[in-house]
Write a protein that holds these residues in place. Sequence first.
Motif, short mmCIF file in Angstrom:
data_model
loop_
_atom_site.label_atom_id
_atom_site.label_comp_id
_atom_site.label_asym_id
_atom_site.label_seq_id
_atom_site.Cartn_x
_atom_site.Cartn_y
_atom_site.Cartn_z
N UNK A 50 0.80 -1.22 0.00
CA UNK A 50 0.00 0.00 0.00
C UNK A 50 0.84 1.27 0.00
N UNK A 51 2.10 1.16 0.38
CA UNK A 51 2.97 2.34 0.39
C UNK A 51 3.90 2.37 -0.80
N UNK A 52 3.68 1.52 -1.77
CA UNK A 52 4.47 1.52 -3.01
C UNK A 52 3.67 2.14 -4.14
N UNK A 53 4.41 2.60 -5.14
CA UNK A 53 3.77 2.94 -6.42
C UNK A 53 3.80 1.70 -7.31
N UNK A 54 3.02 1.73 -8.38
CA UNK A 54 3.00 0.55 -9.25
C UNK A 54 4.36 0.35 -9.92
N UNK A 55 5.09 1.42 -10.07
CA UNK A 55 6.42 1.30 -10.69
C UNK A 55 7.37 0.58 -9.75
N UNK A 56 7.24 0.84 -8.48
CA UNK A 56 8.06 0.10 -7.51
C UNK A 56 7.69 -1.39 -7.49
N UNK A 57 6.41 -1.67 -7.64
CA UNK A 57 6.01 -3.08 -7.68
C UNK A 57 6.58 -3.75 -8.93
N UNK A 58 6.53 -3.04 -10.03
CA UNK A 58 7.11 -3.55 -11.27
C UNK A 58 8.59 -3.91 -11.07
N UNK A 59 9.31 -3.03 -10.41
CA UNK A 59 10.72 -3.30 -10.14
C UNK A 59 10.90 -4.49 -9.21
N UNK A 60 10.11 -4.51 -8.17
CA UNK A 60 10.19 -5.61 -7.19
C UNK A 60 10.03 -6.97 -7.88
N UNK A 61 9.07 -7.02 -8.79
CA UNK A 61 8.78 -8.30 -9.47
C UNK A 61 9.95 -8.77 -10.33
N UNK A 62 10.84 -7.86 -10.66
CA UNK A 62 12.00 -8.29 -11.46
C UNK A 62 12.93 -9.18 -10.64
#
Lengths: 248, 248, 248, 248, 248, 248
Positions: free
Chosen positions: E4-16
């Motif tokens: 909830x405290x991430x942006x979708x771009x951060x999630x995109x990076x995390x998934x890498x």
Amino acid sequence: MQLHLCSWIEVDDYLKHSPGIILPIGSTEQHGPTGLIGTDALCAEAIAQGVGETAQALVGPTLHVGMALHHGDFPGTISLKPSTLLLVIRDYLTSLARSGFTKFFFINGHGGNIATLKAAFAETYAHLAELDLPQADRVQCQLGNWFASAGVNKLARELYGDREGSHATPSEVAVTQYLYPAAIKQAPLSEVVASSHKIYGAVDFRRRYPDGRMGSDPSLATPEHGRQFYEVAVKELTKAYLEFLNAD
Amino acid sequence: MQLHLCSWIEVDDYLKHSPGIILPIGSTEQHGPTGLIGTDALCAEAIAQGVGETAQALVGPTLHVGMALHHGDFPGTISLKPSTLLLVIRDYLTSLARSGFTKFFFINGHGGNIATLKAAFAETYAHLAELDLPQADRVQCQLGNWFASAGVNKLARELYGDREGSHATPSEVAVTQYLYPAAIKQAPLSEVVASSHKIYGAVDFRRRYPDGRMGSDPSLATPEHGRQFYEVAVKELTKAYLEFLNAD
Amino acid sequence: MQLHLCSWIEVDDYLKHSPGIILPIGSTEQHGPTGLIGTDALCAEAIAQGVGETAQALVGPTLHVGMALHHGDFPGTISLKPSTLLLVIRDYLTSLARSGFTKFFFINGHGGNIATLKAAFAETYAHLAELDLPQADRVQCQLGNWFASAGVNKLARELYGDREGSHATPSEVAVTQYLYPAAIKQAPLSEVVASSHKIYGAVDFRRRYPDGRMGSDPSLATPEHGRQFYEVAVKELTKAYLEFLNAD
Amino acid sequence: MQLHLCSWIEVDDYLKHSPGIILPIGSTEQHGPTGLIGTDALCAEAIAQGVGETAQALVGPTLHVGMALHHGDFPGTISLKPSTLLLVIRDYLTSLARSGFTKFFFINGHGGNIATLKAAFAETYAHLAELDLPQADRVQCQLGNWFASAGVNKLARELYGDREGSHATPSEVAVTQYLYPAAIKQAPLSEVVASSHKIYGAVDFRRRYPDGRMGSDPSLATPEHGRQFYEVAVKELTKAYLEFLNAD
Amino acid sequence: MQLHLCSWIEVDDYLKHSPGIILPIGSTEQHGPTGLIGTDALCAEAIAQGVGETAQALVGPTLHVGMALHHGDFPGTISLKPSTLLLVIRDYLTSLARSGFTKFFFINGHGGNIATLKAAFAETYAHLAELDLPQADRVQCQLGNWFASAGVNKLARELYGDREGSHATPSEVAVTQYLYPAAIKQAPLSEVVASSHKIYGAVDFRRRYPDGRMGSDPSLATPEHGRQFYEVAVKELTKAYLEFLNAD
Amino acid sequence: MQLHLCSWIEVDDYLKHSPGIILPIGSTEQHGPTGLIGTDALCAEAIAQGVGETAQALVGPTLHVGMALHHGDFPGTISLKPSTLLLVIRDYLTSLARSGFTKFFFINGHGGNIATLKAAFAETYAHLAELDLPQADRVQCQLGNWFASAGVNKLARELYGDREGSHATPSEVAVTQYLYPAAIKQAPLSEVVASSHKIYGAVDFRRRYPDGRMGSDPSLATPEHGRQFYEVAVKELTKAYLEFLNAD
């Protein structure tokens, strides 16, 4: 052009030049002492056929029964639960998307349908995406509420002011008088009419609105008014349909 | 007497002397190269209104879309899944039972609806019993398939012999020609027509019945035949309705 | 060949030469004062195994509980709602279609299952098409009602005339006597037995049919009759299965 | 006492002195190269009947198909989705609770059923409370997993040590050998057998457990072992049933 | 790292670099006279965040409401039906699997959720397989019940012996006291507390456990104990998460 | 007063003087390159707690996940299908109505929830009426969309003009900056931002709104703005809650 009056070969031809279809949806619910139980469906059906003729668009069969649970304490009301209506819309659109339709324009006669229809559109987009239909991500639904179009509102305000109310309104009653003059009703209407209550459950609704009207004076309606409303609605919704059809 | 053309007060009055209502149900599905997509709904609707007038019975709004999944590979077909149609029927009857109706007579225009309707009746009886409505255990549903009534079958046999077939039949096409003469279609029909195949899924159906007809020759239909079918069906179903209404 | 007595490797081998499977379905419901609650399941199971042996076909596990809501006011009855039975059939067939089966032959012992089964077949065809299983559009279901086969009806007429009735019949009771002679019941049966009432809800059913029989005299049944019914049913349904298996 | 071999009048009598019923539930799923697809259902059924005889308790029809989605990549497996099994259990128990049963003892042969059964019990308690059945708040369900009873585990450990494994175990195979000696299978079994993997989806399961066994050596099974397991299980579950029946 | 405290771009990076996510699930239910209604959710949420920080893992939003139907007779309890919770889990995991997550680690604070969660995992694996998501057959769910981890049990035994009980336990109350010291409650607790009853429906539960506790003495809890439980749980579940993440 | 920080005895006491509860609902969905995935839930939760303190009202646990299917093509989004959300709301309200709550005030942070919530309210009123709860026909739901309150709109217009946009707006981003200053994101934002497209399916949405913003410039947001929005929203929604609570 009514879908019901076409052969499948004519539909096949139609799809070669248009992916659009108009779906009328109404409700089967009390409309006060003088309004017809079918008011919402009858208005949506007639206006949809008018739009279909003007725009050369196919018109699907009328969804006569919608979400009218709050009117359920008045005899003659038939309602789908929202969870059922979701599935009905999903099934309609899945069938038609399989045929190749992608632009679904609902002409709606009942405010109580709006929330469930919008929910159903979202449910359906996701369902179609799961099915991997080739054109799933191009499917688009749009809602055209005839009673809320600018011209209709303007005319109602001119003719009835605040006696238009919000249910069993003279404007919708007028349209049914224009369409079904033999079914014009006479019944005593109390001078004072309940209005401004929120809508909750069916028993509560009838307690607050004992004769079914919500702030309206349908005795003001005339068939001639109905003709005017009909024409304005057809004109405005034809424009809306064509814009929707031609948009990306 | 159409429910849609009544006010709720008229329904209230009606219920004081009759607990019966007629519900027309059809289908939105291909009917061969010349049959109308709405054939089953249009026939059921007209015959139901005829019965309603003769028997002084209320007629509810037409269920235009039924169970036509097997026709789904022809454009223009709309179908509910059986699981959806179950819920629709349950919701209709629950609403009307709450109003006080207990005798539901379905005038049906589509063989493909029969199984799901019967399942829905059973589902509904149990649902109403769970709700503890006062009259739940008096609710009764009956199915009147106009196309299967004795007089209709006899007339079809006389007029068409075995060219009646079982889908897109001249008898049902004739009724729509009588009702909607402006929508009579012309299209080439192959001499040889597929017949006698069992019905499975939609892709399989179209493979077996490439133009949609099942053993029928709808070119034999005439509007005058349609009138005869209509009259026989109204007469027989009126009798059936009244027997049902008056039975224990 | 019972599926339950095979290993998965044997099923794998079987599928190399046959895509067919027999699924017995019955019901768990009262069958009058002397009939067994499992009558419909026990008959279907035994006849299915007989057909399986004769036709060298796999027989799946018996669906003991079907759609018997109308018998629900008699103790010991278990019923699925139609909406549940739809899902059960969908899940069975989806599992088996995934294995490679495409020809599903239901041997059914209960008239009350027919409508829901037919609806379930339609639901399943559409479901499998949505799943994109490679052979989805070749899946076929057929219903074999042992009690309605021509030879069974003929024999029942010869042995019992109109005392066969339509529920808790001597023919089905005879089959269970043949199969389970230790469970033959004695109980007083009234001379007069209710018949010819339509079937609605469970409370209504028991009111009309107080001891559970519908026009039948099961005291006429004998184990030897049961053997004859069994043999005729196995023979006729074997033929029907093989025709179904070998049809396109 | 099998419910299926009783008349409704016998059930009525039984309910005067006992509110308990035993419901066997198994699964239809691969059990390795030599195990029977019906292993879980066959074991549960036989043990339930043994308990029923010892405890003078009614035994309902076997639920042959349970939750075996993870075995779905092996041919012959049939599974209900958990959401379907929930409804099936709800419908069974609602039917039987209406008859007056309140103590439901499930004899289960499949670990994969446990979670869904527990969820179904909770769902059912709430459903019955909503229905306002008089005895709704006295309904109790208990789960007896024959394979997990103390005596069975002890015997398995003595006979097989850690070659018992956790699926297609020699103990369950032994019980089916005792019950169905004609169906004993021979097939080559690799010396090394996969074990200790977690269970996820069906494709993943078959990748990890290529012949279907989970750490087990079913070649150790003998019919005589099966007899011992059967007897221990019947004894222990009879005790558990009677304690359950007699508890508050 | 809270989703909830991430942006979708951060999630995109995390998934890498990681396909794993932690999902806290609790319950909203009575926890005795002094326990917080949110106990199970608050503990799961805090421990999940601790694990997320330690393991550098994303933590999704807390599922505050789980399966607590048996507590429904105490005010303030909110529960999903198991059939609803199945769908919720299916929708969460389908959304996240679409994003690319495949490793779902549930940190659970409520024993009553376990069965339904396990059923939901099975339902979801099958659902994802039907959707043909590319990584569907790699999706894995694991359940981490903080209250059942070895270190937590050991500590509870040391601190409370058998006064730990099984609901409204001092260990879980201690964790909430550590997390929310301002919400520590005082209320008289009877010396004798009900224990050892099985769990059935909600009315039955309250009859057996009148103040809501199950064999526990939450007056033993202290914030300092809570800190110890929290730390042990975070440590053990971090290890479990990382093993799960890194396993095949 | 958070429900989660109360004991059931405190809830029991609360219900003696108030039947009202506030339920925060948000969404878990992309909010552009710099907005938090939890934006809608975090805002609703904080504002609900502010209202709860001001109005001395209980605040239930936050529904973090709502109807966000159209954002599903951005990683990190979690959505319920509308059909699932309907059931979740039905279950929450049924649980709480059983406790005695009758006034449900939803503080909502996501426009995409509105339609489904309204549908769910109608579904729930009907469901409760079917359950025969004593106070079923007094249950009332009201929706308070903090982002649409007059003061919030006015402030947004003053601060941002038409750069407020309609998704990932500076106003909602500002509130999260005020609440979670440590989670303020920096990311490049294109000058030109898509706007005015209709919302259809998820793939279509991302095609039209490639970075997730809808006509907004969230770089205008500041924590101090967030404080102002928060305070205005709390004030206006407190007033709305109290009017709702005290209305008939």
